[in-house]
Design an enzyme around this catalytic site. Structure first.
Site, short mmCIF file in Angstrom:
data_model
loop_
_atom_site.label_atom_id
_atom_site.label_comp_id
_atom_site.label_asym_id
_atom_site.label_seq_id
_atom_site.Cartn_x
_atom_site.Cartn_y
_atom_site.Cartn_z
CE LYS A 1 8.67 -8.06 -1.14
NZ LYS A 1 8.14 -8.10 -2.51
CD GLU B 1 1.64 1.57 -12.77
OE1 GLU B 1 1.48 0.65 -11.94
OE2 GLU B 1 2.16 2.67 -12.48
NE ARG C 1 -0.64 4.51 -9.81
CZ ARG C 1 0.35 4.35 -8.93
NH1 ARG C 1 1.07 3.25 -8.96
NH2 ARG C 1 0.62 5.30 -8.08
#
Length: 618
Positions: A277, A362, A390
Site C-alpha cells: 500500500k 459486521e 449488512r
C-alpha cells in the site's frame, strides 16, 4: 507527450512492450499522486495496485472479459486506463467521476462496489451466466486481504469451488512484506504451475490415478506438501480452486506471464499476489492507514494535521468512549475494521483488553456483542450507518429479540459527500424504527451527542445513537457523563402557525429557516420512543406541522409523527421533508443538501409553498 497520454483504452496496452509497460506504471503512479493531491480520495490502496491493474488490462480483453474490483476504492488506475484520464480532476466532485466503480459510468466497470467482500459472489454469478450463454469470456475478482475476513467471501469461495466456472480470484495481499521465499524461485514455480503443460499433466495424472485410490491420494498429498514448501497453505485448494502464488504484485515480468497462463486455464483459479500500500510515495508507504483516504494535500509536504479546534462527531464519540470506559469497566468497544474511521484510536490505546476489532465482519460484530451482553458486559458497537445494513438480521434476531443492552454508535448517518450513495447513511431511521425494543436517538449538536451516548449506554436494552459525518454547529461540550430524559424533545424556538419537528442534523437549518417564517422549532431528540406529548401539544397549538430529517422520508422519523397523529385521532396538515426516494450521488455535502431541499433556504421555501397551498383536509 508522455506514454500515458497515448493510452486511451485498454486496447492501447496490447501492443506495448514489457519495458514500456513498466514506464507506463511509473507514469500512472505519478499521475495518481498528483490527481489525488488535487481532489482528495483513496491514495494508498491505488498506489498499491498500479502494476496489477496494468497487467490485468494488458492480458485480459476488457470489457468483454469482466474485472470485478472488491470495495472499489482501488480503481483509480483502472479509471485512467479505461478512457477517463481527462475526467479525473472531477473525481468525487459534484457531477464528476465516482470514487468507486459505477456501471452507468463506463462499460469497463462490471459491478458497483462500495461495500467489502462482494466481488467473488458477483464474479461467480457473471462466470456462471457466461457458461449458461455459451460465452467464453473470463471473469476476474480482485479482493484484498482485509475483505477476505468477511464471511461472504468464504461463502462465495465455497460455492465457486463446486462449480466448473471460469473464474479467477486474485487475492491482493498488502498486509505483509515480501519475504525471501516470495522471490525468483517462487515466481518461477508459480509460472510453471500456471502453465498449460503442468495443468494438462496434472489433469491427466488425476484421471489415471483415480482408478487406483491409494496411489491417487498419495500423489495428491505429495503435491500438497510440495506446494506447502513454497506457498502459505492449501486452504484455497480445499475450496476447489487451483491455488497459485504468492507472487510479487509489482513485478510485471512475473505478473503478465502468470496471468496469461491462467487465462488459458478452465475452472476456478486462485492467484495470490503481494503488494505494498502506498508504493511509490514515501509518506503513504510509511503510514498507509493515514493515506487510505485523504483530503487535498501538497505532494512535497503530505497530509497535514487539520486546523481549528472544532471536533467532529466522530471525535466527540471517541472522547466519550474513553471517558465512559474509565467510569464503567463493563464497557467494551467493538468495531468491524473501522478503528480510525469510527474514532476508537484513543480507546484502543488506553483499554486494549476491552477493544475488539473483529475485521470486516459486521454480522459477526453484532452477534459477538450480543454474546458479550449476555454475560454482563456493556458492548458499544462503533459502525457506519451504511455498514450496519449488512447486519440487519443479527440486530433483530440476536440483539433486539433478546432485549440485550447493546449500544450502536452509528457514524456517517445521512449524506456523506464525496463517497456517494454506496456509503450514505440514508436508511437507518427507517430500518431501525420498526424493530421492537429499540431506543433511537439523533443529536442536533456535539453536546447533545455526548449526552445521548451516555443515555443510550445506560439504557437497559438495545439502543442506537446516529450522528452525521464531519462537524456540527459548534456547541460547547459538557465533558461530564450526564443523561437526557428518554423520549423527550425540547422546544428550541417559539413561533406561530407552523411547527417544525426537526430530528438530528436538521435542527440547525430548521432554526435558520424558522427565523424567516416565525415558526416554532422542536428538537425532537428521540425517534423512538417518540415524544407523543410534545407532538400532541404542537398539533393542538399550530395550524400545520413540518417534519425534517436527514433520512429517507419513507418510513423515517416523519412517518413516526404521522402514525402518532393518526393514533391520537388528530387530522393535521403535515409536510414531510427528508431525503428523496432515489440514491443521492456524490458531491459537496452542502450542494447535495441544497439539491435535496434540506438546507435552510430549501426548508423555508418548502414550508412557504406548503402554507400557501396546504393539502385538502378530509
Amino acid at each position: 507527450m508522455s506514454l500515458l497520454e497515448t493510452v486511451n483504452a485498454p486496447a492501447d496496452l496490447k501492443s506495448l512492450a514489457r519495458a514500456d509497460l513498466k514506464t507506463l506504471a511509473e507514469e500512472l503512479r505519478a499521475f495518481i499522486i498528483d490527481s489525488v493531491s488535487r481532489t482528495g480520495g483513496h491514495l494508498a490502496s491505488n498506489l498499491g495496485v498500479v502494476e496489477l491493474t496494468v497487467a490485468l488490462h494488458h492480458v485480459f480483453d476488457t470489457p468483454e472479459d469482466r474485472i470485478v474490483w472488491d470495495v472499489g476504492h482501488q480503481t483509480y488506475v483502472h479509471k485512467v486506463l479505461t478512457g477517463r484520464r481527462e475526467r479525473m480532476p472531477g473525481l468525487r466532485q459534484t457531477d464528476g467521476l465516482s470514487g468507486f466503480p459505477k456501471r452507468e459510468e463506463s462499460p469497463y466497470d462490471a459491478f458497483v462496489a462500495g461495500h467489502s467482500s462482494t466481488s467473488i459472489s458477483a464474479a461467480l454469478g457473471m462466470a456462471v451466466a457466461a457458461k449458461l450463454k455459451g460465452e467464453e469470456r473470463r471473469v476476474v475478482a480482485v479482493i484484498g486481504d482485509g475483505a477476505m475476513t468477511a464471511g461472504m467471501a468464504f461463502e462465495a469461495l465455497n460455492n465457486a469451488g463446486a462449480m466448473d466456472a471460469n473464474l479467477l480470484v486474485i487475492l491482493n495481499d498488502n498486509d505483509m512484506s515480501i519475504s525471501a521465499n516470495v522471490g525468483a524461485l517462487n515466481a518461477y514455480l508459480t509460472r510453471l504451475m500456471s502453465g498449460r503443460l503442468y495443468n494438462n499433466l496434472r489433469s491427466t495424472g488425476e484421471r489415471l490415478l483415480s482408478t487406483l485410490p491409494p496411489i491417487h491420494q498419495l500423489a495428491r498429498r505429495a503435491e500438497e506438501h510440495l506446494k506447502g514448501m513454497v506457498t502459505p497453505s492449501t486452504l484455497f485448494e480445499e475450496f476447489g480452486f487451483n491455488y497459485l502464488g504468492p507472487i510479487d504484485g509489482h513485478d510485471l515480468d512475473t505478473l503478465i506471464p502468470t496471468l496469461a497462463n491462467i487465462r488459458q486455464l478452465r475452472g476456478p483459479q486462485f492467484l495470490h499476489v503481494i503488494t505494498q500500500k502506498g508504493r511509490g510515495y514515501n509518506p503513504a508507504e510509511a503510514n498507509p492507514c493515514l493515506y487510505h483516504g485523504v483530503g487535498k494535500f501538497k505532494i512535497e509536504v503530505g497530509v497535514e494535521a487539520k486546523a481549528g479546534n472544532k471536533p467532529t462527531y466522530t471525535e466527540v464519540f471517541g472522547q466519550w468512549l474513553s471517558d465512559m470506559a474509565a467510569a464503567d469497566d463493563r464497557l467494551v468497544g467493538v468495531t468491524p475494521a473501522m478503528c480510525e474511521g469510527s474514532g476508537l484510536n484513543d480507546f484502543a490505546r488506553r483499554f486494549p483488553e476491552r477493544y475488539f476489532d473483529v475485521g470486516i465482519a459486521e454480522q459477526h460484530a453484532l452477534t459477538f456483542a450480543a454474546g458479550l451482553a449476555c454475560e454482563g458486559r456493556k458492548p458499544v458497537v462503533a459502525i457506519y450507518s451504511t455498514f450496519l445494513q449488512r447486519a440487519y438480521d443479527q440486530l433483530i434476531h440476536d440483539i433486539a429479540l433478546q432485549d440485550l443492552p447493546v449500544m450502536l454508535a452509528i457514524d456517517r448517518a445521512g449524506l456523506v459527500g464525496a463517497d456517494g450513495p454506496t456509503h450514505a447513511g440514508a436508511f437507518d431511521l427507517s430500518f431501525l424504527r420498526c424493530i421492537p425494543n429499540m431506543l433511537i436517538a439523533a443529536p442536533s449538536d456535539e453536546d447533545e451527542c455526548r449526552k445521548m451516548l451516555t443515555t443510550a449506554f445506560r439504557h437497559d436494552g438495545p439502543s442506537a445513537v446516529r450522528y452525521p459525518r464531519g462537524t456540527g454547529p459548534g456547541a460547547i461540550i459538557d465533558t461530564g457523563l450526564e443523561t437526557l430524559a428518554v423520549g423527550k424533545g425540547v422546544i428550541r424556538r417559539d413561533g406561530r402557525s407552523t411547527a417544525i419537528l426537526a430530528f438530528g442534523s436538521m435542527v440547525t437549518p430548521a432554526l435558520i429557516a424558522a427565523e424567516q417564517l416565525d415558526a416554532t422549532v422542536a428538537d425532537m431528540r428521540f425517534v423512538k420512543p417518540l415524544d407523543l406529548d410534545l407532538v400532541r401539544q404542537l398539533a393542538e397549538t399550530h395550524d400545520r406541522l413540518v417534519t425534517v430529517e436527514e433520512n429517507v422520508v419513507m418510513g423515517g422519523a416523519g412517518a413516526a409523527v404521522a402514525e402518532a397523529l393518526a393514533g391520537m385521532g388528530l387530522n393535521k396538515a403535515i409536510l414531510h421533508l427528508g431525503l428523496p426516494d432515489r440514491f443521492v450521488e456524490h458531491g459537496d455535502p452542502g450542494v447535495l443538501l441544497r439539491r435535496c431541499g434540506l438546507d435552510a433556504a430549501g426548508i423555508e421555501s418548502a414550508i412557504g409553498e406548503f402554507a400557501r397551498h396546504p393539502p385538502r383536509q378530509e
